[in-house]
Motif scaffolding. Structure first.
Motif, PDB file in Angstrom:
ATOM      1  N   MET A  92       0.824  -1.201   0.000  1.00  0.00           N
ATOM      2  CA  MET A  92       0.000   0.000   0.000  1.00  0.00           C
ATOM      3  C   MET A  92       0.863   1.257   0.000  1.00  0.00           C
ATOM      4  SD  MET A  92      -2.906  -1.259   2.735  1.00  0.00           S
ATOM      5  CE  MET A  92      -3.748   0.315   2.757  1.00  0.00           C
ATOM      6  N   GLN A  93       1.966   1.198   0.731  1.00  0.00           N
ATOM      7  CA  GLN A  93       2.846   2.357   0.794  1.00  0.00           C
ATOM      8  C   GLN A  93       3.710   2.475  -0.454  1.00  0.00           C
ATOM      9  OE1 GLN A  93       4.817   3.094   4.532  1.00  0.00           O
ATOM     10  NE2 GLN A  93       3.366   1.803   5.643  1.00  0.00           N
ATOM     11  N   ALA A  94       4.020   1.331  -1.077  1.00  0.00           N
ATOM     12  CA  ALA A  94       4.915   1.346  -2.234  1.00  0.00           C
ATOM     13  C   ALA A  94       4.217   1.735  -3.525  1.00  0.00           C
ATOM     14  CB  ALA A  94       5.558  -0.033  -2.403  1.00  0.00           C
ATOM     15  N   CYS A  95       2.941   1.442  -3.656  1.00  0.00           N
ATOM     16  CA  CYS A  95       2.239   1.669  -4.923  1.00  0.00           C
ATOM     17  C   CYS A  95       2.216   3.147  -5.288  1.00  0.00           C
ATOM     18  CB  CYS A  95       0.811   1.143  -4.830  1.00  0.00           C
ATOM     19  SG  CYS A  95      -0.169   1.468  -6.326  1.00  0.00           S
ATOM     20  N   PRO A  96       2.788   3.533  -6.418  1.00  0.00           N
ATOM     21  CA  PRO A  96       2.800   4.947  -6.811  1.00  0.00           C
ATOM     22  C   PRO A  96       1.423   5.465  -7.197  1.00  0.00           C
ATOM     23  CG  PRO A  96       3.684   3.605  -8.580  1.00  0.00           C
ATOM     24  CD  PRO A  96       3.491   2.687  -7.405  1.00  0.00           C
ATOM     25  N   PHE A  97       0.468   4.545  -7.437  1.00  0.00           N
ATOM     26  CA  PHE A  97      -0.883   4.947  -7.816  1.00  0.00           C
ATOM     27  C   PHE A  97      -1.868   4.827  -6.650  1.00  0.00           C
ATOM     28  CE2 PHE A  97       1.265   3.379 -11.653  1.00  0.00           C
ATOM     29  CZ  PHE A  97       1.174   4.512 -12.455  1.00  0.00           C
ATOM     30  N   GLU A  98      -1.370   4.441  -5.472  1.00  0.00           N
ATOM     31  CA  GLU A  98      -2.172   4.368  -4.252  1.00  0.00           C
ATOM     32  C   GLU A  98      -3.410   3.500  -4.430  1.00  0.00           C
ATOM     33  OE1 GLU A  98      -2.959   8.374  -3.058  1.00  0.00           O
ATOM     34  OE2 GLU A  98      -0.842   8.849  -2.752  1.00  0.00           O
ATOM     35  N   VAL A  99      -3.211   2.273  -4.892  1.00  0.00           N
ATOM     36  CA  VAL A  99      -4.339   1.413  -5.232  1.00  0.00           C
ATOM     37  C   VAL A  99      -4.703   0.364  -4.174  1.00  0.00           C
ATOM     38  CG1 VAL A  99      -5.109  -0.410  -6.823  1.00  0.00           C
ATOM     39  CG2 VAL A  99      -4.167   1.724  -7.716  1.00  0.00           C
ATOM     40  N   PRO A 100      -3.795  -0.490  -3.691  1.00  0.00           N
ATOM     41  CA  PRO A 100      -4.223  -1.589  -2.819  1.00  0.00           C
ATOM     42  C   PRO A 100      -4.999  -1.101  -1.598  1.00  0.00           C
ATOM     43  CG  PRO A 100      -1.941  -1.879  -3.483  1.00  0.00           C
ATOM     44  CD  PRO A 100      -2.341  -0.502  -3.912  1.00  0.00           C
ATOM     45  N   ARG A 101      -6.025  -1.853  -1.224  1.00  0.00           N
ATOM     46  CA  ARG A 101      -6.855  -1.531  -0.066  1.00  0.00           C
ATOM     47  C   ARG A 101      -6.873  -2.713   0.907  1.00  0.00           C
ATOM     48  NH1 ARG A 101      -6.205   2.712  -2.241  1.00  0.00           N
ATOM     49  NH2 ARG A 101      -7.758   4.355  -2.595  1.00  0.00           N
ATOM     50  N   TYR A 102      -7.009  -2.408   2.184  1.00  0.00           N
ATOM     51  CA  TYR A 102      -6.933  -3.404   3.255  1.00  0.00           C
ATOM     52  C   TYR A 102      -8.314  -3.653   3.841  1.00  0.00           C
ATOM     53  CZ  TYR A 102      -4.306  -5.827   6.983  1.00  0.00           C
ATOM     54  OH  TYR A 102      -3.763  -6.767   7.820  1.00  0.00           O
ATOM     55  N   GLU A 103      -8.590  -4.892   4.202  1.00  0.00           N
ATOM     56  CA  GLU A 103      -9.885  -5.265   4.774  1.00  0.00           C
ATOM     57  C   GLU A 103      -9.882  -4.992   6.283  1.00  0.00           C
ATOM     58  OE1 GLU A 103     -11.529  -8.859   1.956  1.00  0.00           O
ATOM     59  OE2 GLU A 103     -10.218  -9.392   3.619  1.00  0.00           O
ATOM     60  N   TRP A 104     -10.086  -3.750   6.650  1.00  0.00           N
ATOM     61  CA  TRP A 104     -10.048  -3.386   8.070  1.00  0.00           C
ATOM     62  C   TRP A 104     -11.168  -4.034   8.868  1.00  0.00           C
ATOM     63  CZ3 TRP A 104      -5.776  -1.522   9.826  1.00  0.00           C
ATOM     64  CH2 TRP A 104      -4.953  -0.734   9.017  1.00  0.00           C
ATOM     65  N   SER A 105     -12.282  -4.339   8.237  1.00  0.00           N
ATOM     66  CA  SER A 105     -13.425  -4.872   8.964  1.00  0.00           C
ATOM     67  C   SER A 105     -13.379  -6.387   9.140  1.00  0.00           C
ATOM     68  CB  SER A 105     -14.727  -4.496   8.243  1.00  0.00           C
ATOM     69  OG  SER A 105     -14.734  -5.025   6.925  1.00  0.00           O
ATOM     70  N   SER A 106     -12.369  -7.041   8.563  1.00  0.00           N
ATOM     71  CA  SER A 106     -12.285  -8.502   8.618  1.00  0.00           C
ATOM     72  C   SER A 106     -11.415  -8.971   9.781  1.00  0.00           C
ATOM     73  CB  SER A 106     -11.709  -9.042   7.303  1.00  0.00           C
ATOM     74  OG  SER A 106     -11.484 -10.423   7.381  1.00  0.00           O
ATOM     75  N   LEU A 107     -11.770 -10.125  10.350  1.00  0.00           N
ATOM     76  CA  LEU A 107     -10.957 -10.717  11.409  1.00  0.00           C
ATOM     77  C   LEU A 107      -9.692 -11.347  10.835  1.00  0.00           C
ATOM     78  CD1 LEU A 107     -13.743 -12.393  13.586  1.00  0.00           C
ATOM     79  CD2 LEU A 107     -12.520 -10.250  14.028  1.00  0.00           C
ATOM     80  N   SER A 108      -9.720 -11.673   9.549  1.00  0.00           N
ATOM     81  CA  SER A 108      -8.520 -12.174   8.861  1.00  0.00           C
ATOM     82  C   SER A 108      -8.330 -11.334   7.604  1.00  0.00           C
ATOM     83  CB  SER A 108      -8.681 -13.652   8.498  1.00  0.00           C
ATOM     84  OG  SER A 108      -9.851 -13.856   7.723  1.00  0.00           O
ATOM     85  N   PRO A 109      -7.877 -10.086   7.772  1.00  0.00           N
ATOM     86  CA  PRO A 109      -7.845  -9.124   6.668  1.00  0.00           C
ATOM     87  C   PRO A 109      -6.877  -9.496   5.559  1.00  0.00           C
ATOM     88  CG  PRO A 109      -6.672  -8.270   8.571  1.00  0.00           C
ATOM     89  CD  PRO A 109      -7.359  -9.522   9.021  1.00  0.00           C
ATOM     90  N   LYS A 110      -7.279  -9.117   4.353  1.00  0.00           N
ATOM     91  CA  LYS A 110      -6.460  -9.308   3.166  1.00  0.00           C
ATOM     92  C   LYS A 110      -6.356  -7.979   2.425  1.00  0.00           C
ATOM     93  CE  LYS A 110      -9.265 -12.470   1.491  1.00  0.00           C
ATOM     94  NZ  LYS A 110     -10.198 -12.687   2.622  1.00  0.00           N
ATOM     95  N   VAL A 111      -5.427  -7.925   1.487  1.00  0.00           N
ATOM     96  CA  VAL A 111      -5.309  -6.785   0.588  1.00  0.00           C
ATOM     97  C   VAL A 111      -6.185  -7.073  -0.632  1.00  0.00           C
ATOM     98  CG1 VAL A 111      -3.746  -5.482  -0.904  1.00  0.00           C
ATOM     99  CG2 VAL A 111      -2.989  -6.207   1.366  1.00  0.00           C
TER     100      VAL A 111
END
Length: 254
Positions: A99-118
């Motif tokens: 998420m920090q590396a992407c120059p286009f600010e694309v990947p998103r994180y599953e904050w609401s999940s107990l086993s979060p994924k990108v």
């Protein structure tokens, strides 16, 4: 990659119907509610500009040499033969460096999940690998999203620009940005007004990093990796932290 595919997004032809987003949600079993920002449940969105006079899609750019691939410590991201950049949740350790590396600010994180994924666009890898097209392409009725071999999409983009030079900006966004991407844009308004980042180097960012590192003495490599990494991996740390805080607040309110 001789078989690499690409999406050509023609901003001038987009009418904001959002059928692309609905098709994406359907094939990926995502919620169908309308959104204007990318999220863990919205892999592509259509944003309106200029009082709904201009519409632009946002999604993963599927870089030819992805920074997320080089930044991932465990190899959870891979660039495939179709052009799609895929994510393997089984390998992910949740560091969110992608998420920090992407120059286009694309990947998103599953904050609401107990086993979060990108989460992000997969460019319909299974469909394309089987010889089909992306769902968003099949849903678009106005020629705003076209899919095919990357070389052919570049030719098509150039053809549209050459045939209507007073309509289009004379540039194909994604042709060289970050070393080239598998999502290309042509537009009838300046790209900086579309909200697309304009400070992207024309060289692949992983190669840029390596060239700098290869020119410094061996005894300082470790320190230089840290310092150079700050430029691309943590330059937007404040912005990422703000975004993550907002996401957490939304989850807590819900």
């Amino acid at each position: 990659m001789t078989n690499s595919k690409a999406l050509l997004i023609d901003v001038a032809n987009c009418v904001g119907c959002r059928e692309c987003a609905r098709a994406c949600a359907e094939v990926n079993n995502l919620p169908q509610e309308e959104a204007t920002e990318l999220s863990a449940t919205h892999y592509t969105v259509v944003q309106s500009l200029n009082d709904d006079q201009t519409f632009v899609r946002r999604l993963c750019m599927h870089c030819n040499e992805p920074t997320c691939v080089s930044a991932c410590l465990v190899g959870a991201f891979t660039k495939t033969e179709t052009g799609a950049v895929l994510y393997d949740e089984a390998k992910c350790i949740g560091c969110r460096y992608c998420m920090q590396a992407c120059p286009f600010e694309v990947p998103r994180y599953e904050w609401s999940s107990l086993s979060p994924k990108v989460q992000k666009c997969k460019m319909c890898y299974e469909r394309v690998a089987a010889g089909g097209k992306t769902a968003c392409t099949e849903a678009c009725m106005f020629g705003a999203t076209t899919f095919g071999d990357r070389d052919e999409m570049i030719k098509e983009a150039r053809k549209r620009i050459d045939e209507s030079p007073t309509t289009y900006v004379n540039h194909i966004y994604g042709l060289t940005e970050a070393g080239g991407t598998s999502v290309l844009y042509i537009s009838n308004i300046p790209f900086e007004k579309l909200g697309l980042p304009m400070n992207i180097p024309n060289e692949p960012i992983p190669q840029l990093s390596w060239r700098v590192l290869s020119q410094i003495p061996k005894y300082s490599v470790a320190a230089s990796v840290v310092l150079f990494g700050i430029h691309w991996i943590t330059a937007r740390r404040t912005e990422v932290a703000r975004f993550e805080a907002e996401q957490k607040k939304l989850v807590e309110r819900n």
